[in-house]
Design a protein around this motif. Structure first.
Motif, PDB file in Angstrom:
ATOM      1  N   ARG A  85       0.686  -1.117   0.415  1.00  0.00           N
ATOM      2  CA  ARG A  85       0.046  -0.166   0.319  1.00  0.00           C
ATOM      3  C   ARG A  85       0.933   1.266  -0.173  1.00  0.00           C
ATOM      4  O   ARG A  85       0.387   2.395  -0.706  1.00  0.00           O
ATOM      5  CB  ARG A  85      -1.240   0.181   1.135  1.00  0.00           C
ATOM      6  N   ALA A  86       2.087   1.118   1.004  1.00  0.00           N
ATOM      7  CA  ALA A  86       3.006   2.554   0.684  1.00  0.00           C
ATOM      8  C   ALA A  86       3.548   2.867  -0.519  1.00  0.00           C
ATOM      9  O   ALA A  86       3.878   3.844  -1.142  1.00  0.00           O
ATOM     10  CB  ALA A  86       3.827   2.474   2.020  1.00  0.00           C
ATOM     11  N   LEU A  87       3.813   1.106  -1.093  1.00  0.00           N
ATOM     12  CA  LEU A  87       4.885   1.905  -2.165  1.00  0.00           C
ATOM     13  C   LEU A  87       3.607   1.876  -3.192  1.00  0.00           C
ATOM     14  O   LEU A  87       3.872   3.347  -4.129  1.00  0.00           O
ATOM     15  CB  LEU A  87       5.167   0.372  -2.890  1.00  0.00           C
ATOM     16  N   GLU A 125       5.972  -7.872  -5.331  1.00  0.00           N
ATOM     17  CA  GLU A 125       6.625  -7.796  -4.275  1.00  0.00           C
ATOM     18  C   GLU A 125       8.276  -7.672  -4.763  1.00  0.00           C
ATOM     19  O   GLU A 125       9.206  -7.417  -4.355  1.00  0.00           O
ATOM     20  CB  GLU A 125       6.710  -8.414  -3.423  1.00  0.00           C
ATOM     21  N   ALA A 126       8.221  -8.521  -6.042  1.00  0.00           N
ATOM     22  CA  ALA A 126       9.939  -9.334  -6.977  1.00  0.00           C
ATOM     23  C   ALA A 126      10.724  -7.997  -6.849  1.00  0.00           C
ATOM     24  O   ALA A 126      11.124  -7.269  -6.723  1.00  0.00           O
ATOM     25  CB  ALA A 126       9.121 -10.114  -7.650  1.00  0.00           C
ATOM     26  N   LEU A 127       9.295  -6.953  -7.833  1.00  0.00           N
ATOM     27  CA  LEU A 127       9.852  -5.986  -8.149  1.00  0.00           C
ATOM     28  C   LEU A 127      10.200  -4.543  -7.299  1.00  0.00           C
ATOM     29  O   LEU A 127      11.383  -4.139  -7.092  1.00  0.00           O
ATOM     30  CB  LEU A 127       9.196  -4.776  -9.379  1.00  0.00           C
ATOM     31  N   ALA A 128       9.648  -4.932  -6.384  1.00  0.00           N
ATOM     32  CA  ALA A 128      10.296  -3.640  -5.074  1.00  0.00           C
ATOM     33  C   ALA A 128      11.447  -4.158  -4.217  1.00  0.00           C
ATOM     34  O   ALA A 128      11.782  -3.276  -4.649  1.00  0.00           O
ATOM     35  CB  ALA A 128       8.912  -3.259  -3.795  1.00  0.00           C
ATOM     36  N   LEU A 129      11.156  -5.062  -4.075  1.00  0.00           N
ATOM     37  CA  LEU A 129      12.924  -6.162  -3.581  1.00  0.00           C
ATOM     38  C   LEU A 129      13.469  -5.896  -4.442  1.00  0.00           C
ATOM     39  O   LEU A 129      15.141  -4.677  -3.704  1.00  0.00           O
ATOM     40  CB  LEU A 129      12.283  -7.553  -3.770  1.00  0.00           C
ATOM     41  N   VAL A 130      13.831  -5.249  -5.712  1.00  0.00           N
ATOM     42  CA  VAL A 130      14.821  -5.360  -6.689  1.00  0.00           C
ATOM     43  C   VAL A 130      14.927  -3.528  -6.948  1.00  0.00           C
ATOM     44  O   VAL A 130      16.460  -2.658  -6.874  1.00  0.00           O
ATOM     45  CB  VAL A 130      15.195  -5.735  -7.459  1.00  0.00           C
ATOM     46  N   VAL A 131      14.623  -3.053  -6.797  1.00  0.00           N
ATOM     47  CA  VAL A 131      14.611  -1.715  -8.025  1.00  0.00           C
ATOM     48  C   VAL A 131      14.095  -0.849  -6.702  1.00  0.00           C
ATOM     49  O   VAL A 131      14.719   0.214  -6.553  1.00  0.00           O
ATOM     50  CB  VAL A 131      12.753  -1.343  -8.553  1.00  0.00           C
ATOM     51  N   LEU A 132      13.053  -0.939  -5.756  1.00  0.00           N
ATOM     52  CA  LEU A 132      12.966   0.298  -4.022  1.00  0.00           C
ATOM     53  C   LEU A 132      13.531  -0.250  -2.802  1.00  0.00           C
ATOM     54  O   LEU A 132      14.067   0.840  -2.383  1.00  0.00           O
ATOM     55  CB  LEU A 132      11.486   0.289  -3.993  1.00  0.00           C
ATOM     56  N   ASP A 133      13.996  -1.521  -2.614  1.00  0.00           N
ATOM     57  CA  ASP A 133      14.556  -2.032  -2.017  1.00  0.00           C
ATOM     58  C   ASP A 133      16.542  -1.769  -2.120  1.00  0.00           C
ATOM     59  O   ASP A 133      17.240  -2.075  -1.309  1.00  0.00           O
ATOM     60  CB  ASP A 133      14.269  -2.583  -1.163  1.00  0.00           C
ATOM     61  N   ASP A 134      16.462  -1.828  -3.497  1.00  0.00           N
ATOM     62  CA  ASP A 134      17.487  -1.985  -3.991  1.00  0.00           C
ATOM     63  C   ASP A 134      18.842  -3.969  -3.440  1.00  0.00           C
ATOM     64  O   ASP A 134      19.481  -3.121  -2.868  1.00  0.00           O
ATOM     65  CB  ASP A 134      18.555  -0.991  -3.668  1.00  0.00           C
ATOM     66  N   LEU A 135      17.562  -4.677  -3.349  1.00  0.00           N
ATOM     67  CA  LEU A 135      18.310  -6.002  -3.020  1.00  0.00           C
ATOM     68  C   LEU A 135      18.832  -6.698  -4.113  1.00  0.00           C
ATOM     69  O   LEU A 135      18.101  -6.614  -5.177  1.00  0.00           O
ATOM     70  CB  LEU A 135      17.331  -6.938  -2.393  1.00  0.00           C
ATOM     71  N   ALA A 136      19.384  -7.560  -4.059  1.00  0.00           N
ATOM     72  CA  ALA A 136      20.269  -7.908  -5.263  1.00  0.00           C
ATOM     73  C   ALA A 136      18.946  -9.038  -4.854  1.00  0.00           C
ATOM     74  O   ALA A 136      18.980  -9.626  -4.199  1.00  0.00           O
ATOM     75  CB  ALA A 136      21.789  -8.432  -5.385  1.00  0.00           C
ATOM     76  N   ALA A 137      19.292 -10.121  -6.276  1.00  0.00           N
ATOM     77  CA  ALA A 137      18.735 -11.356  -5.991  1.00  0.00           C
ATOM     78  C   ALA A 137      19.302 -12.279  -4.664  1.00  0.00           C
ATOM     79  O   ALA A 137      17.474 -12.983  -4.754  1.00  0.00           O
ATOM     80  CB  ALA A 137      18.901 -11.737  -7.760  1.00  0.00           C
ATOM     81  N   PRO A 138      19.965 -12.812  -4.504  1.00  0.00           N
ATOM     82  CA  PRO A 138      20.041 -12.968  -3.561  1.00  0.00           C
ATOM     83  C   PRO A 138      19.999 -13.229  -2.614  1.00  0.00           C
ATOM     84  O   PRO A 138      19.215 -14.141  -1.659  1.00  0.00           O
ATOM     85  CB  PRO A 138      21.860 -13.476  -4.162  1.00  0.00           C
TER      86      PRO A 138
END
Length: 182
Positions: A85-87, A125-138
């Motif tokens: 929701r926040a996103l 969730e998958a996109l947010a983790l990579v794009v917004l949270d700046d996490l690598a795939a692993p």
């Protein structure tokens, strides 16, 4: 023939815990979440199965431990929903680079927000983790509790879905009857 002095094996302990706690755990989850209480209970029992060595021996204590696991699962679900929701709010209210009047950028941002809304929660969730949270795939895979390969596949599907929603959006300049025929 079974040895009565031997401690109950893993399956026996799990079955006893399941029979003793399932109905109460479903009611516990139903009071706290709407629509997916059985998913919460399934997740709690999955954790119990995986961590059977950590489950207390006494059934009363094991039930309490299991309720704690279910509570954490509910809290994780609620945090995820709140984050989505926040996103969505962040996307909708993000300051535009085009405040000076670049209509194309504003239109792209609006299209992106609409395409985002059409994505499933899993893809968001998958996109947010990579794009917004700046996490690598692993790292993102660890967050979701899946393998890096599974996460890369999920991310690829999410990107494809987002691209599809951006490319195949209905033309808002056409009347609804014209959109159906095009």
């Amino acid at each position: 023939m079974t040895n009565p002095s031997r401690a109950p094996d893993r399956e026996t302990r799990f079955s006893a815990l399941y029979q003793a706690a399932y109905a109460d755990l479903v009611r516990f989850a139903q009071r706290r979440v709407q629509g997916h209480a059985e998913d919460v209970v399934a997740e709690a029992f999955l954790v119990a199965w995986r961590r059977m060595d950590e489950v207390p021996e006494q059934l009363v204590d094991a039930r309490a431990w299991l309720f704690g696991v279910a509570r954490h699962a509910i809290m994780n679900t609620q945090r995820g929903a709140e984050r989505r929701r926040a996103l969505a709010v962040r996307l909708a209210t993000a300051p535009s680079v085009s405040a000076g009047g670049d209509a194309d950028l504003v239109a792209q941002q609006v299209d992106l927000a609409k395409a985002w809304d059409r994505l499933s929660a899993v893809h968001q969730e998958a996109l947010a983790l990579v794009v917004l949270d700046d996490l690598a795939a692993p790292q993102a895979a660890v967050v979701l509790g899946i393998s890096p390969v599974a996460f890369r596949l999920r991310l690829s599907r999410a990107r494809r879905a987002l691209r599809m929603h951006l490319d195949h959006r209905p033309d808002s300049t056409l009347a609804p009857a014209e959109r159906q025929s095009s």
